[in-house]
Design a protein around this motif. Sequence first.
Motif, PDB file in Angstrom:
ATOM      1  N   LYS A 101      52.164  26.768  46.855  1.00 23.71           N
ATOM      2  CA  LYS A 101      52.122  28.208  46.587  1.00 23.71           C
ATOM      3  C   LYS A 101      50.663  28.642  46.646  1.00 23.71           C
ATOM      4  N   PHE A 102      50.453  29.936  46.833  1.00 20.34           N
ATOM      5  CA  PHE A 102      49.103  30.433  47.068  1.00 20.34           C
ATOM      6  C   PHE A 102      48.727  31.554  46.117  1.00 20.34           C
ATOM      7  N   ASN A 103      47.490  31.522  45.692  1.00 20.06           N
ATOM      8  CA  ASN A 103      46.888  32.600  44.916  1.00 20.06           C
ATOM      9  C   ASN A 103      45.864  33.246  45.853  1.00 20.06           C
ATOM     10  N   ILE A 104      46.171  34.435  46.324  1.00 18.22           N
ATOM     11  CA  ILE A 104      45.323  35.098  47.327  1.00 18.22           C
ATOM     12  C   ILE A 104      44.258  35.922  46.633  1.00 18.22           C
ATOM     13  N   ARG A 105      42.988  35.629  46.960  1.00 20.01           N
ATOM     14  CA  ARG A 105      41.858  36.379  46.400  1.00 20.01           C
ATOM     15  C   ARG A 105      41.603  37.613  47.268  1.00 20.01           C
TER      16      ARG A 105
END
Length: 125
Positions: A101-105
């Motif tokens: 899963k990704f945490n997009i900055r």
Amino acid sequence: MRIGVVGEQGLDRGPLVPFCNVSGSDAKDYLKPDSKSLYFKIKISLVEALAGYTAQITTLDGRTLTVPINSIISPTYEEVVKGEGMPIPKDASKRGNVRIKFNIRFPARLTTEQKTGIKKLLASP
């Protein structure tokens, strides 16, 4: 890679949950106690989310998986690598999945020129 445990056995704080931190990167992976999957959460930039990203994942047995992602990565996107997760207790020759899963900055601010450029680039034809 550092392996630890969250929670305290025997107390009413829930089950023990093993976790791993991958040193030298922003990746944090974790295990869910009811799953055979190995979960990773990786911080990426908005540019990487839109233009492509290659994840480098270190498995629990020390192997490095290179996972190219050419799709646009939305905040709810999940990449699944089959057969690279936790060993299945009833059949040691099989493994669960790796789930990324990704945490997009997002940028904190954009100049007027940047906003204009993005609008022009992403405008529907």
